[in-house]
Design a protein around this motif. Structure first.
Motif, PDB file in Angstrom:
ATOM      1  N   ILE A 160      12.341   0.170  -2.174  1.00  0.00           N
ATOM      2  CA  ILE A 160      11.284   1.157  -2.444  1.00  0.00           C
ATOM      3  C   ILE A 160      10.230   1.113  -1.347  1.00  0.00           C
ATOM      4  CG2 ILE A 160       9.328   1.666  -3.966  1.00  0.00           C
ATOM      5  CD1 ILE A 160      11.227   0.691  -6.290  1.00  0.00           C
ATOM      6  N   LEU A 161       9.800  -0.090  -1.003  1.00  0.00           N
ATOM      7  CA  LEU A 161       8.766  -0.248   0.015  1.00  0.00           C
ATOM      8  C   LEU A 161       9.277   0.237   1.370  1.00  0.00           C
ATOM      9  CD1 LEU A 161       5.852  -1.322   0.225  1.00  0.00           C
ATOM     10  CD2 LEU A 161       6.798  -3.495   0.998  1.00  0.00           C
ATOM     11  N   ALA A 162      10.520  -0.118   1.687  1.00  0.00           N
ATOM     12  CA  ALA A 162      11.099   0.296   2.970  1.00  0.00           C
ATOM     13  C   ALA A 162      11.204   1.815   3.061  1.00  0.00           C
ATOM     14  CB  ALA A 162      12.475  -0.333   3.139  1.00  0.00           C
ATOM     15  N   ALA A 163      11.594   2.460   1.957  1.00  0.00           N
ATOM     16  CA  ALA A 163      11.796   3.911   1.962  1.00  0.00           C
ATOM     17  C   ALA A 163      10.483   4.682   1.930  1.00  0.00           C
ATOM     18  CB  ALA A 163      12.658   4.316   0.767  1.00  0.00           C
ATOM     19  N   SER A 164       9.407   4.014   1.497  1.00  0.00           N
ATOM     20  CA  SER A 164       8.132   4.716   1.303  1.00  0.00           C
ATOM     21  C   SER A 164       7.138   4.515   2.439  1.00  0.00           C
ATOM     22  CB  SER A 164       7.480   4.240  -0.007  1.00  0.00           C
ATOM     23  OG  SER A 164       8.343   4.404  -1.087  1.00  0.00           O
ATOM     24  N   SER A 165       7.511   3.724   3.420  1.00  0.00           N
ATOM     25  CA  SER A 165       6.549   3.382   4.473  1.00  0.00           C
ATOM     26  C   SER A 165       7.125   3.606   5.873  1.00  0.00           C
ATOM     27  CB  SER A 165       6.127   1.918   4.324  1.00  0.00           C
ATOM     28  OG  SER A 165       5.294   1.522   5.387  1.00  0.00           O
ATOM     29  N   ASP A 166       6.250   3.999   6.775  1.00  0.00           N
ATOM     30  CA  ASP A 166       6.637   4.143   8.181  1.00  0.00           C
ATOM     31  C   ASP A 166       6.311   2.883   8.983  1.00  0.00           C
ATOM     32  OD1 ASP A 166       7.634   6.749   7.954  1.00  0.00           O
ATOM     33  OD2 ASP A 166       5.628   7.608   8.124  1.00  0.00           O
ATOM     34  N   LYS A 167       5.689   1.911   8.321  1.00  0.00           N
ATOM     35  CA  LYS A 167       5.348   0.667   9.010  1.00  0.00           C
ATOM     36  C   LYS A 167       6.618  -0.123   9.314  1.00  0.00           C
ATOM     37  CE  LYS A 167       0.878  -0.030   6.591  1.00  0.00           C
ATOM     38  NZ  LYS A 167      -0.040  -0.016   7.730  1.00  0.00           N
ATOM     39  N   ASN A 168       6.537  -0.999  10.315  1.00  0.00           N
ATOM     40  CA  ASN A 168       7.673  -1.885  10.561  1.00  0.00           C
ATOM     41  C   ASN A 168       7.637  -3.035   9.550  1.00  0.00           C
ATOM     42  OD1 ASN A 168       5.960  -4.030  11.516  1.00  0.00           O
ATOM     43  ND2 ASN A 168       5.961  -3.100  13.553  1.00  0.00           N
ATOM     44  N   LYS A 169       8.678  -3.864   9.574  1.00  0.00           N
ATOM     45  CA  LYS A 169       8.802  -4.918   8.560  1.00  0.00           C
ATOM     46  C   LYS A 169       7.581  -5.834   8.523  1.00  0.00           C
ATOM     47  CE  LYS A 169      10.560  -8.943   9.167  1.00  0.00           C
ATOM     48  NZ  LYS A 169      11.401 -10.120   9.447  1.00  0.00           N
ATOM     49  N   GLU A 170       7.151  -6.297   9.684  1.00  0.00           N
ATOM     50  CA  GLU A 170       6.028  -7.242   9.732  1.00  0.00           C
ATOM     51  C   GLU A 170       4.746  -6.621   9.168  1.00  0.00           C
ATOM     52  OE1 GLU A 170       8.133  -6.708  12.240  1.00  0.00           O
ATOM     53  OE2 GLU A 170       9.165  -8.650  12.269  1.00  0.00           O
ATOM     54  N   GLU A 171       4.490  -5.376   9.560  1.00  0.00           N
ATOM     55  CA  GLU A 171       3.287  -4.686   9.069  1.00  0.00           C
ATOM     56  C   GLU A 171       3.329  -4.507   7.557  1.00  0.00           C
ATOM     57  OE1 GLU A 171       2.076  -1.803  12.830  1.00  0.00           O
ATOM     58  OE2 GLU A 171       3.662  -1.168  11.466  1.00  0.00           O
ATOM     59  N   MET A 172       4.498  -4.133   7.045  1.00  0.00           N
ATOM     60  CA  MET A 172       4.640  -3.925   5.601  1.00  0.00           C
ATOM     61  C   MET A 172       4.403  -5.217   4.826  1.00  0.00           C
ATOM     62  SD  MET A 172       7.766  -1.317   4.819  1.00  0.00           S
ATOM     63  CE  MET A 172       8.852  -1.861   6.109  1.00  0.00           C
ATOM     64  N   ILE A 173       5.049  -6.287   5.262  1.00  0.00           N
ATOM     65  CA  ILE A 173       4.928  -7.562   4.559  1.00  0.00           C
ATOM     66  C   ILE A 173       3.485  -8.060   4.579  1.00  0.00           C
ATOM     67  CG2 ILE A 173       5.610  -9.988   4.578  1.00  0.00           C
ATOM     68  CD1 ILE A 173       7.750  -8.085   3.504  1.00  0.00           C
ATOM     69  N   LEU A 174       2.840  -7.947   5.733  1.00  0.00           N
ATOM     70  CA  LEU A 174       1.447  -8.388   5.827  1.00  0.00           C
ATOM     71  C   LEU A 174       0.543  -7.545   4.940  1.00  0.00           C
ATOM     72  CD1 LEU A 174       1.095  -9.138   9.660  1.00  0.00           C
ATOM     73  CD2 LEU A 174       1.074 -10.789   7.768  1.00  0.00           C
ATOM     74  N   HIS A 175       0.816  -6.238   4.844  1.00  0.00           N
ATOM     75  CA  HIS A 175       0.030  -5.355   3.983  1.00  0.00           C
ATOM     76  C   HIS A 175       0.183  -5.765   2.517  1.00  0.00           C
ATOM     77  CE1 HIS A 175      -2.317  -1.835   3.187  1.00  0.00           C
ATOM     78  NE2 HIS A 175      -1.363  -1.206   2.518  1.00  0.00           N
ATOM     79  N   VAL A 176       1.413  -6.090   2.123  1.00  0.00           N
ATOM     80  CA  VAL A 176       1.661  -6.573   0.755  1.00  0.00           C
ATOM     81  C   VAL A 176       0.942  -7.892   0.520  1.00  0.00           C
ATOM     82  CG1 VAL A 176       3.432  -7.446  -0.822  1.00  0.00           C
ATOM     83  CG2 VAL A 176       3.881  -5.382   0.506  1.00  0.00           C
ATOM     84  N   GLU A 177       1.057  -8.800   1.484  1.00  0.00           N
ATOM     85  CA  GLU A 177       0.436 -10.116   1.338  1.00  0.00           C
ATOM     86  C   GLU A 177      -1.085 -10.027   1.231  1.00  0.00           C
ATOM     87  OE1 GLU A 177       1.927 -13.340   1.015  1.00  0.00           O
ATOM     88  OE2 GLU A 177       3.387 -11.828   0.444  1.00  0.00           O
ATOM     89  N   ASP A 178      -1.692  -9.133   1.995  1.00  0.00           N
ATOM     90  CA  ASP A 178      -3.148  -8.945   1.918  1.00  0.00           C
ATOM     91  C   ASP A 178      -3.560  -8.538   0.504  1.00  0.00           C
ATOM     92  OD1 ASP A 178      -3.485  -9.597   4.560  1.00  0.00           O
ATOM     93  OD2 ASP A 178      -3.622  -7.528   5.285  1.00  0.00           O
ATOM     94  N   HIS A 179      -2.761  -7.671  -0.121  1.00  0.00           N
ATOM     95  CA  HIS A 179      -3.048  -7.263  -1.499  1.00  0.00           C
ATOM     96  C   HIS A 179      -2.829  -8.429  -2.469  1.00  0.00           C
ATOM     97  CE1 HIS A 179      -2.804  -3.082   0.052  1.00  0.00           C
ATOM     98  NE2 HIS A 179      -3.601  -2.831  -0.952  1.00  0.00           N
ATOM     99  N   TYR A 180      -1.763  -9.165  -2.255  1.00  0.00           N
ATOM    100  CA  TYR A 180      -1.434 -10.288  -3.131  1.00  0.00           C
ATOM    101  C   TYR A 180      -2.586 -11.297  -3.175  1.00  0.00           C
ATOM    102  CZ  TYR A 180       1.341 -14.103  -5.188  1.00  0.00           C
ATOM    103  OH  TYR A 180       1.812 -15.108  -6.003  1.00  0.00           O
ATOM    104  N   TYR A 181      -3.096 -11.663  -2.007  1.00  0.00           N
ATOM    105  CA  TYR A 181      -4.142 -12.682  -1.970  1.00  0.00           C
ATOM    106  C   TYR A 181      -5.517 -12.141  -2.376  1.00  0.00           C
ATOM    107  CZ  TYR A 181      -0.745 -15.921  -0.194  1.00  0.00           C
ATOM    108  OH  TYR A 181       0.362 -16.730  -0.097  1.00  0.00           O
ATOM    109  N   ALA A 182      -5.734 -10.851  -2.180  1.00  0.00           N
ATOM    110  CA  ALA A 182      -6.976 -10.242  -2.669  1.00  0.00           C
ATOM    111  C   ALA A 182      -7.002 -10.258  -4.199  1.00  0.00           C
ATOM    112  CB  ALA A 182      -7.104  -8.810  -2.155  1.00  0.00           C
ATOM    113  N   LEU A 183      -5.852  -9.988  -4.808  1.00  0.00           N
ATOM    114  CA  LEU A 183      -5.741 -10.013  -6.275  1.00  0.00           C
ATOM    115  C   LEU A 183      -5.855 -11.447  -6.806  1.00  0.00           C
ATOM    116  CD1 LEU A 183      -2.776  -7.510  -6.448  1.00  0.00           C
ATOM    117  CD2 LEU A 183      -4.972  -7.130  -7.598  1.00  0.00           C
ATOM    118  N   LYS A 184      -5.205 -12.370  -6.132  1.00  0.00           N
ATOM    119  CA  LYS A 184      -5.268 -13.781  -6.529  1.00  0.00           C
ATOM    120  C   LYS A 184      -6.709 -14.291  -6.477  1.00  0.00           C
ATOM    121  CE  LYS A 184      -3.781 -18.367  -4.925  1.00  0.00           C
ATOM    122  NZ  LYS A 184      -3.078 -19.092  -3.844  1.00  0.00           N
ATOM    123  N   LYS A 185      -7.427 -13.874  -5.462  1.00  0.00           N
ATOM    124  CA  LYS A 185      -8.797 -14.332  -5.227  1.00  0.00           C
ATOM    125  C   LYS A 185      -9.738 -13.965  -6.369  1.00  0.00           C
ATOM    126  CE  LYS A 185     -11.017 -12.307  -1.886  1.00  0.00           C
ATOM    127  NZ  LYS A 185     -11.344 -11.864  -0.506  1.00  0.00           N
TER     128      LYS A 185
END
Length: 329
Positions: A160-185
């Protein structure tokens, strides 16, 4: 109080579910039938029982003797094909081709790989190879960051993420991780549900992770005040509600849908599914507005329906395994 559009959709949902239940109550899990009915309603696709059953039989007859698509999973695949393509039978071979490409590139032969293939059906056929590779790369990136949380149940999320984004793999994963840790915080509990939520939020590529995390906390608080239980499995749906500008004003409508389903004898024993469907029906009603603020909702609704297939599959598989274990003494 329910508005007319939501009432019509609920009535249609109940009508489709009743038809499915009458025909398949001994062949499929009730929760899966609820999900299938919701797929037709939220995608505004006409449902015809005879045509649906014929397609499910066609799928069963087109696969090998030991294929997982000879089981009850064929019904969900039939619904996916009917609600996302114009020619389901013709597109079934394309669906299988995508599945085989995912396996060739590293996915296992799990039912989740079929669900992931369904998420890529709308991709331009000439770009399928590209998106299959991107999907597998995203999954591996998820696995690198969360090795103990990520498993085959996350295959659909990666696609789903791959099909919905024009970002490359690294950019996508980092974008997800930024959200993950913001929510955890800010207090969200770490785990697979939080990973799921971070993926939902990452679909909006321009969202600021800290701001979206605060919005999710606001939604969570509003739901608790409205007497909705606070459960980790609701995290993705909190993320979906956070897409709304005025969440507080929508809570009464959400509760009305939820209450309607809970008071129906057909659905009263499935309160968690009722909550999830209530969010989907509310959001699909908003998506009908087609203004700039809701252009991403249809995609998000599709995402949750497909991801819910994965969650449903996991719970049904776990229940079956527990039952077999108990039966075996």
């Amino acid at each position: 109080m329910l508005n007319q559009t939501v009432t019509e959709r609920l009535d249609l949902f109940k009508e489709i579910y009743s038809e499915l239940y009458s025909a398949l109550k001994w062949k499929s899990d009730k929760r899966s039938l609820m999900l299938i009915a919701a797929m037709y309603v939220t995608n505004s696709k006409e449902f015809q029982l005879e045509r649906f059953l014929e397609l499910a039989d066609y799928i069963k007859n087109e696969v090998g003797l030991f294929s997982q698509l000879r089981s009850t999973h064929r019904f969900t695949v039939a619904a996916t094909l009917e609600t996302t393509t114009g020619n389901p039978k013709e597109n079934f071979s394309h669906f299988l081709d995508i599945y085989q490409k995912l396996i060739k590139n590293g996915y296992s032969r799990a039912i989740y790989s079929y669900i992931a293939a369904g998420t890529l059906l709308k991709i331009d056929p000439h770009r399928v190879e590209e998106y299959v590779q991107k999907t597998v790369d995203v999954y591996r990136g998820m696995k690198e960051h969360h090795p103990f949380l990520t498993n085959s149940g996350d295959y659909p999320l990666a696609s789903i993420l791959a099909a919905s984004s024009d970002k490359n793999k690294e950019e996508m994963i980092l974008h997800v991780e930024d959200h993950y840790y913001a929510l955890k915080k800010i207090g969200f509990t770490i785990g697979n549900d939080l990973q799921f939520l971070s993926h939902i939020l990452a679909l909006n590529e321009d969202q600021n992770p800290d701001e979206s995390a605060e919005k999710c906390l606001e939604v969570k608080t509003l739901l608790e005040k409205a007497n909705f239980k606070s459960k980790k499995i609701y995290y993705p749906y909190i993320g979906m509600l956070s897409y709304l500008d005025q969440v507080e004003s929508e809570i009464p409508q959400l509760y009305a849908i939820y209450d309607d389903l809970n008071n129906d004898r057909l659905f009263k024993w499935n309160k968690d599914i009722n909550f999830m469907l209530s969010v989907l029906f509310l959001m699909s009603d908003k998506a009908l507005l087609t203004d700039a603020a809701t252009t991403g909702l249809n995609t998000t609704i599709e995402v949750l329906l497909q991801a819910q297939q994965a969650a449903m599959t996991a719970s049904i598989t776990a229940a079956a395994a527990a039952n077999n274990s108990n039966s075996g003494g």
